[in-house]
Design an enzyme around this catalytic site. Structure first.
Site, PDB file in Angstrom:
ATOM      1  N   HIS A 230     113.562 -19.548  18.354  1.00 23.92           N
ATOM      2  CA  HIS A 230     113.948 -20.306  19.542  1.00 23.92           C
ATOM      3  C   HIS A 230     113.446 -21.745  19.423  1.00 23.92           C
ATOM      4  O   HIS A 230     112.894 -22.140  18.388  1.00 23.92           O
ATOM      5  CB  HIS A 230     113.489 -19.607  20.827  1.00 23.92           C
TER       6      HIS A 230
ATOM      7  N   LYS B  17     110.170 -15.106  24.085  1.00 26.86           N
ATOM      8  CA  LYS B  17     111.157 -14.029  24.121  1.00 26.86           C
ATOM      9  C   LYS B  17     110.845 -13.059  25.251  1.00 26.86           C
ATOM     10  O   LYS B  17     111.731 -12.628  25.987  1.00 26.86           O
ATOM     11  CB  LYS B  17     111.140 -13.306  22.779  1.00 26.86           C
TER      12      LYS B  17
ATOM     13  N   HIS C 201     109.748 -22.526  18.143  1.00 29.94           N
ATOM     14  CA  HIS C 201     109.537 -22.520  16.688  1.00 29.94           C
ATOM     15  C   HIS C 201     110.143 -23.785  16.075  1.00 29.94           C
ATOM     16  O   HIS C 201     109.609 -24.362  15.138  1.00 29.94           O
ATOM     17  CB  HIS C 201     110.221 -21.315  16.032  1.00 29.94           C
TER      18      HIS C 201
HETATM   19  N1  MSP Z   1     102.893 -14.942  12.810  1.00 23.76           N
HETATM   20  C1  MSP Z   1     101.999 -15.669  13.614  1.00 23.76           C
HETATM   21  C2  MSP Z   1     101.506 -16.918  12.907  1.00 23.76           C
HETATM   22  C3  MSP Z   1     100.881 -16.684  11.566  1.00 23.76           C
HETATM   23  S1  MSP Z   1     100.444 -18.188  10.818  1.00 23.76           S
HETATM   24  C4  MSP Z   1      99.540 -17.802   9.493  1.00 23.76           C
HETATM   25  C5  MSP Z   1     102.684 -16.095  14.908  1.00 23.76           C
HETATM   26  N2  MSP Z   1     104.022 -16.096  14.904  1.00 23.76           N
HETATM   27  S2  MSP Z   1     104.947 -16.550  16.146  1.00 23.76           S
HETATM   28  O1  MSP Z   1     106.294 -16.219  15.776  1.00 23.76           O
HETATM   29  O2  MSP Z   1     104.472 -15.991  17.366  1.00 23.76           O
HETATM   30  O3  MSP Z   1     104.871 -18.088  16.201  1.00 23.76           O
HETATM   31  C6  MSP Z   1     103.953 -18.777  16.983  1.00 23.76           C
HETATM   32  C7  MSP Z   1     104.209 -20.252  16.834  1.00 23.76           C
HETATM   33  O4  MSP Z   1     105.566 -20.567  17.227  1.00 23.76           O
HETATM   34  C8  MSP Z   1     103.370 -21.153  17.718  1.00 23.76           C
HETATM   35  O5  MSP Z   1     102.092 -21.394  17.194  1.00 23.76           O
HETATM   36  C9  MSP Z   1     104.242 -22.402  17.733  1.00 23.76           C
HETATM   37  O6  MSP Z   1     104.161 -23.044  16.505  1.00 23.76           O
HETATM   38  C10 MSP Z   1     105.632 -21.813  17.874  1.00 23.76           C
HETATM   39  N3  MSP Z   1     105.981 -21.597  19.273  1.00 23.76           N
HETATM   40  C11 MSP Z   1     106.369 -20.413  19.824  1.00 23.76           C
HETATM   41  N4  MSP Z   1     106.666 -20.634  21.141  1.00 23.76           N
HETATM   42  C12 MSP Z   1     106.463 -21.924  21.453  1.00 23.76           C
HETATM   43  C13 MSP Z   1     106.586 -22.692  22.642  1.00 23.76           C
HETATM   44  N5  MSP Z   1     107.036 -22.189  23.768  1.00 23.76           N
HETATM   45  N6  MSP Z   1     106.229 -23.992  22.575  1.00 23.76           N
HETATM   46  C14 MSP Z   1     105.758 -24.558  21.427  1.00 23.76           C
HETATM   47  N7  MSP Z   1     105.631 -23.858  20.307  1.00 23.76           N
HETATM   48  C15 MSP Z   1     106.019 -22.555  20.272  1.00 23.76           C
HETATM   49  O7  MSP Z   1     101.988 -16.451  15.828  1.00 23.76           O
END
Ligand code: MSP
Length: 649
Positions: A19, A299, A22
């Protein structure tokens, strides 16, 4: 100055499709990478997917799939998303990649041998929904912080990483390296966590409970759990422990994450590196959340924005700009389409787009598309010095970008754009053009403006690479040359007298919010017009031709009779066409988009007096007309039956 720069994003879980959250992190990392390219550095950009663990098993089950097939599917969605936003990672790592698995096992073994991983019985509060243990302190109102459900005390034997041993070392390290974690508020947050005693980290799960993971090298009844697998991607991607890549890039590594994963990156990871005898990363940059209606876009809340749909409506550069300009790196921001449209209209259509099109329009009008004889040494004209302004903009921009203050970096470029717009209004080239005595000044005004636009096109390269290249083309520069190098931008006088420049274009059409949202309600497909305008924006118009010039171009209706793929040429189709008076072979570069059978029987348009050319050993006797871009092709066909051989005019 160091000559290498390594930037990483988190590797994203494959339990749901990507989304805008990311997308923001990955764009921010790409912007930083491009900024360091501007400084002439060799860069390495890493992103990828985190595929093991029970989150993924559950998501796969819900979709009635095996974990690995499900992981393949979602991982591909991430991988395929990035080119839409002009992002090309040097490696897209998956935690299921064999080389990654080998490095994880190697490090586990080393740390185990050194005595920092031990086996112990553990009694903790377990949440069956997230399949995770919690400490008393983690609970919210006595319940799991994620699901607000009761936790259950259970006993289980597991492997633990002795983090507690490194607590004081980490506190000292952060004090000695005060810019390790940025912005400052997150450094303080990490130091805050470290004020409480650090618990050892449970790093395994018994295979009786979870098989979808990496087997511990010293006990095959267990797999490693989440962070010990995921964090190691940052070094396995470079070929740790050996290799040129690891040596070149690891000392210059910068991690970008959001605040949700501050603790693993600010605490577990440096301690893991220390325990494995590897140099600690250089910087950790932490950003806030994109919220929708006050809550984090995620999500589970069902409020996610689809990055592909957004790009289809507004174009990649406009969104990249909006995300970087709107969010203060480190703080939360709210996403709304109204805010996006406002930014597009004010900053892109009005300030930048207008400046670009009016300068180029005046240039065409007064100089017929040929750069006049202007003197770059005379940069001070009518009280404005665009050369000095450029110098200032470059200095401010680079200082801000260095610290990930993207919004302020962009603001300094827009200050310069504002100065140029004011210069146009004050210098009033349309008045100068009327006066005999104004001609020399008019040349200086336009020459300096074109040069200023060249600098702007370089400064926007990290955030808006597509627009940057378009501007270069229209300024008669080579977009394949490293025009964005800061050292090049500092020079004044690239726009050469005598050069012929193509016609200007509208970089960003103005959006009418009422129309955008009205269409939205009626069709569910808003901003379709904008999308079209964006897609068409970057092929510059050819120089004007007369009807006579056109009469030399012989276009004929032709029926496609045969079609086959050319061996070893992914893009080429060999077509047999009937022009009525003769049959010909024509090779067309559309095989990525058309199956051979698709065109049989259609009446297409052939450029019939084109000199034959050999393509992959086949003589092509003409050219089939088609609209073609990177993502699609559409062959021009006649909309009513006409005999083959009929001329188009
Ligand atoms: N798999 C772990 C990370 C492992 S790194 C060695 C994880 N994955 S995640 O799919 O949940 O991704 C989290 C990351 O996605 C956040 O740290 C950020 O970079 C991004 N984001 C997810 N949602 C977000 C927002 N609503 N706003 C900003 N960034 C967002 O955690």
């Amino acid at each position: 100055m160091t000559s290498a720069f390594y930037i990483t994003t988190p590797i994203y879980y494959v339990n749901a499709k990507p989304h805008l959250g990311h997308t923001y992190t990955t764009i921010a990392a790409d912007v930083a990478r491009r900024f360091h390219q501007m400084k002439g550095k060799r860069t390495f950009f890493l992103t990828g997917t985190d595929e093991h663990g029970d989150k993924i098993v559950k998501a796969a089950e819900a979709n009635d799939m095996e974990p690995h097939t499900y992981a393949d599917k979602i991982s591909a969605l991430f991988k395929e998303l990035w080119p839409h936003y002009w992002i090309s990672p040097d490696r897209f790592i998956r935690t299921t990649d064999a080389d990654h698995v080998a490095v994880v096992q190697r490090i586990l073994q080393e740390i185990y041998d050194a005595g920092d991983i031990y086996f112990s019985e553990y009694e903790g509060l377990y949440c069956f929904d997230c399949e995770q243990f919690y400490g008393e302190r983690d609970l919210v109102d006595g319940k799991c912080p994620d699901h607000a459900k009761e936790t259950v005390p259970i006993k289980e034997s597991n492997y633990f990483f002795r983090m507690s041993r490194y607590q004081q070392w980490l506190i000292d390290y952060i004090h000695e390296n005060p810019d390790l974690i940025q912005p400052e508020r997150y450094k303080n947050e990490v130091l805050g966590f470290l004020r409480e005693p650090l618990e050892d980290l449970c790093i395994s799960r018994p295979k009786s409970r979870l098989q979808w993971g990496i087997t511990l090298p010293f006990d095959e009844r267990y797999v490693t759990y989440v962070w010990f697998d995921a964090l190691i991607n940052y070094i396995s991607a470079l070929g740790y422990p050996n290799g040129e890549k690891f040596e070149t890039f690891w000392p210059h590594v910068h991690h970008v994450v959001a605040k949700d994963i501050l603790k693993p990156h600010g605490i577990y990871w440096p301690i893991m590196l220390k325990a494995a005898g590897i140099k600690i990363y250089k910087h950790l940059f932490v950003h806030g959340y994109w919220n929708v209606d006050e809550s984090k876009m995620s999500k589970s809340l069902g409020n996610v924005i689809d990055p592909i749909e957004l790009k289809e409506s507004y174009g990649s550069d406009a969104i990249r700009y909006f995300l970087m300009r709107e969010m203060t790196f480190g703080l939360d921001s709210s996403f709304s389409e109204v805010a996006l449209i406002n930014r597009i209209n004010a900053d892109l259509a009005n300030d930048l787009g207008n400046l670009f099109s009016r300068v180029l329009a005046m240039f065409q009008k007064y100089f017929k598309g040929v750069v006049p004889d202007w003197n770059p040494e005379e940069s001070r004209v009518m009280g404005f010095d665009l050369k000095a302004g450029a110098k200032q903009a470059i200095a401010d921009f680079t200082a801000e970008m260095e610290n990930f203050a993207f919004h302020r970096g962009l603001a300094s470029v827009w200050e310069y754009i504002g100065m140029m717009n004011k210069f146009v209004d004050t210098a009033a080239p349309w008045e100068l053009a009327k006066q005999e005595s104004g001609q020399e000044r008019l040349k200086a005004v336009i020459g300096n403006l074109l040069e200023g636009l060249r600098v702007v096109s370089g400064l926007i390269y990290p955030v808006m690479p597509e627009t940057s290249a378009t501007m270069q083309v229209h300024l008669g520069q080579d977009p394949d040359h490293e025009f964005y190098l800061v050292d090049e931008l500092r020079k004044w006088g690239f726009i050469q007298p005598g050069a012929r420049l193509p016609k200007g274009i509208s970089l960003f059409p103005r959006l009418d919010p009422d129309a955008v949202f009205a269409e939205d309600k009626a069709t569910g497909k808003h901003a379709a017009e904008t999308k079209k305008a964006q897609a068409q924006q970057y092929t510059p118009l050819e120089a004007e031709i007369s009807l006579d010039d056109f009469s030399g171009i012989d276009l004929r209706a032709a029926t496609v009779e045969t079609a086959e793929k050319l061996p070893k040429a992914d893009k080429l189709l060999k077509l047999g066409v009937n022009l009525g008076f003769e049959k010909r072979t024509v090779v067309a570069g559309i095989a990525e988009f058309y199956e051979p059978g698709d065109l049989i029987g259609k009446t297409v348009v052939v450029l019939a007096n084109l000199k034959p050319a050999k393509l992959r050993g086949v003589s092509s006797e003409g050219m089939v007309l088609a609209a073609l871009d990177r993502e699609n092709a559409s062959v021009a066909v006649l909309d009513r039956p006409m005999p083959p051989g009929t001329r188009l005019k």
